[in-house]
Design a protein around this motif. Sequence first.
Motif, mmCIF file in Angstrom:
data_model
loop_
_atom_site.group_PDB
_atom_site.id
_atom_site.type_symbol
_atom_site.label_atom_id
_atom_site.label_comp_id
_atom_site.label_asym_id
_atom_site.label_seq_id
_atom_site.Cartn_x
_atom_site.Cartn_y
_atom_site.Cartn_z
ATOM 1 N N CYS A 83 63.149 34.095 82.155
ATOM 2 C CA CYS A 83 63.027 33.785 80.735
ATOM 3 C C CYS A 83 61.887 34.209 80.029
ATOM 4 O O CYS A 83 61.922 34.891 78.972
ATOM 5 N N LYS A 84 60.626 34.025 80.867
ATOM 6 C CA LYS A 84 59.351 34.493 80.127
ATOM 7 C C LYS A 84 59.167 36.088 79.820
ATOM 8 O O LYS A 84 59.072 36.449 79.037
ATOM 9 N N ARG A 131 61.379 36.882 77.014
ATOM 10 C CA ARG A 131 60.782 36.436 75.935
ATOM 11 C C ARG A 131 59.540 37.527 75.301
ATOM 12 O O ARG A 131 59.544 38.105 74.258
ATOM 13 N N THR A 187 61.111 40.844 74.278
ATOM 14 C CA THR A 187 61.743 40.964 72.916
ATOM 15 C C THR A 187 60.428 40.904 71.870
ATOM 16 O O THR A 187 60.445 41.566 71.042
ATOM 17 N N GLU A 188 59.494 39.963 72.080
ATOM 18 C CA GLU A 188 58.562 39.849 71.234
ATOM 19 C C GLU A 188 57.622 41.179 71.164
ATOM 20 O O GLU A 188 57.098 41.697 69.803
ATOM 21 N N ASP A 205 68.101 29.776 68.461
ATOM 22 C CA ASP A 205 66.942 30.868 68.626
ATOM 23 C C ASP A 205 66.113 30.496 69.856
ATOM 24 O O ASP A 205 65.931 31.465 70.661
ATOM 25 N N GLU A 206 65.829 29.486 69.783
ATOM 26 C CA GLU A 206 64.905 28.986 71.189
ATOM 27 C C GLU A 206 65.570 28.941 72.386
ATOM 28 O O GLU A 206 65.316 29.262 73.183
ATOM 29 N N VAL A 253 66.569 32.999 73.073
ATOM 30 C CA VAL A 253 65.442 33.904 73.267
ATOM 31 C C VAL A 253 65.607 35.190 72.467
ATOM 32 O O VAL A 253 64.781 35.609 71.844
ATOM 33 N N SER A 254 66.721 35.919 72.923
ATOM 34 C CA SER A 254 66.831 37.314 72.430
ATOM 35 C C SER A 254 68.296 37.511 72.609
ATOM 36 O O SER A 254 68.929 36.945 73.398
ATOM 37 N N GLU A 278 67.085 29.794 83.242
ATOM 38 C CA GLU A 278 65.759 30.206 83.079
ATOM 39 C C GLU A 278 65.085 31.230 84.149
ATOM 40 O O GLU A 278 63.977 31.601 83.977
ATOM 41 N N ARG A 338 71.829 34.834 80.692
ATOM 42 C CA ARG A 338 71.154 33.775 80.337
ATOM 43 C C ARG A 338 72.349 32.999 79.325
ATOM 44 O O ARG A 338 72.275 31.593 79.473
#
Length: 428
Positions: free
Chosen positions: A7-8, A11, A14-15, A136-137, A140-141, A403, A411
């Motif tokens: 998951c990290k 995230r 995506t960022e 959204d949380e 994630v994307s 996760e 996911r």
Amino acid sequence: MLTKDGCKQLRDFTEKNYKETISEVAEGVWFVLGAGHSNAVFVETDFGIILIDTLDTLERGEKLLGIIRQNTGKEVKTIIYTHGHPDHRGGAGAFLESRPEIIAFEPKCAELEKADLLQDIQKLRGTRQFGYSLTDEEAVSQGIGVREGITHGERRAFVSPTTVYRQDTVTREIDGIQVEMVRLPGEAEDQIMIWFPQKEVLCCGDNYYGCFPNLYAIRGGQYRDIAQWIDSLDKIMSYPASCLLSGHTAAVLGHEEIKRTLGNFRNAFEYILIHALEGMNAGKSAEQLASELSLPPEYAELPYLVEHYGCVEWTIRAIYTAYLGWFDGNPTNLHPLSPGIHSKKMTALAGGAQNVWKTARKAMEEKEYQWCLELCDLLLSNDETACGEALLLKARALERIAEYETSANGRHYYLEYARELREKNKKG
């Protein structure tokens, strides 16, 4: 792909990759990244704008129209769809005031007849794959871009093309700009690339992503011919492009960098295809190959081949089915027991339902989530042991395993299905 910090990874990816950016990548050629789930490209002509794709919703299309006017002061006279997926054409309704010509290509191969009878299950599985009901949380994307606008209450405004080509290559001059449109099946049957020779800019649509693509989409659909996709990448690399603009990732700049990047992308596909076929020819099953075959480090460690959208093992199963069908060659599987009978016999073999329950709970405690899921399915397939507790245990295992998932699609599917199980349990 399942990994401890899946998951990290998703995230962070995506960022880093989908920040809204509007840039002039060549004289009079603008690239819009991160303003919608997909990208858009607009090219200035003497009298107006040629627009490549329109983002995914009316509201985002209206925002794109504002970006175009702010940077050029011109109106859109021509729209070209790289392919028919809704996230690339959903904003078209925002551009009707200027009455543009809208260009698309007819699919190379027709959809299977009667496929419309699958619309309910494909809609359900599509919702799961894209995580449409997640926050959204939770989501994630969507792996290849910011989430679609429809997840925030926006609406699609597709406009049918006014010009549809059936040939493989069309060359035109549009308001003084030379445009070559070439059919290149891959991610979609009607996929095309658009080449602007005067600008040395090539728009490749969804034939290149900045992560491992959906060579197979878990929502279901017809086989995406990987060998044909490889041919399409070869075709793209044959052009002397200095700028490659994809439908879902950052621009690739410089001819040598384009060749290197697309070459690795292409060779990774070929590695999977050839090794899967060789394994099939040696008598291995789809599940054997999916568990054994992976990309070598020289491909797997490249940032644009990480499994944040598609997945290697899903691809291998799709190849197996496409080339050999469902039968794995083992005669035991010609007429297997029904799921209900099989689960009853396996439960009895395990010493009864209580032993299965005990093992499933222990698997959950020890974070063996896949094993817990398989034991829950054993219980849920058996009418004598199925109950709300099994639904909730499976839901918890799905939420935990999500996760670990690096793929946005995987996911979402885990979390959406867990939500469905909890709702089912509430209804009794």
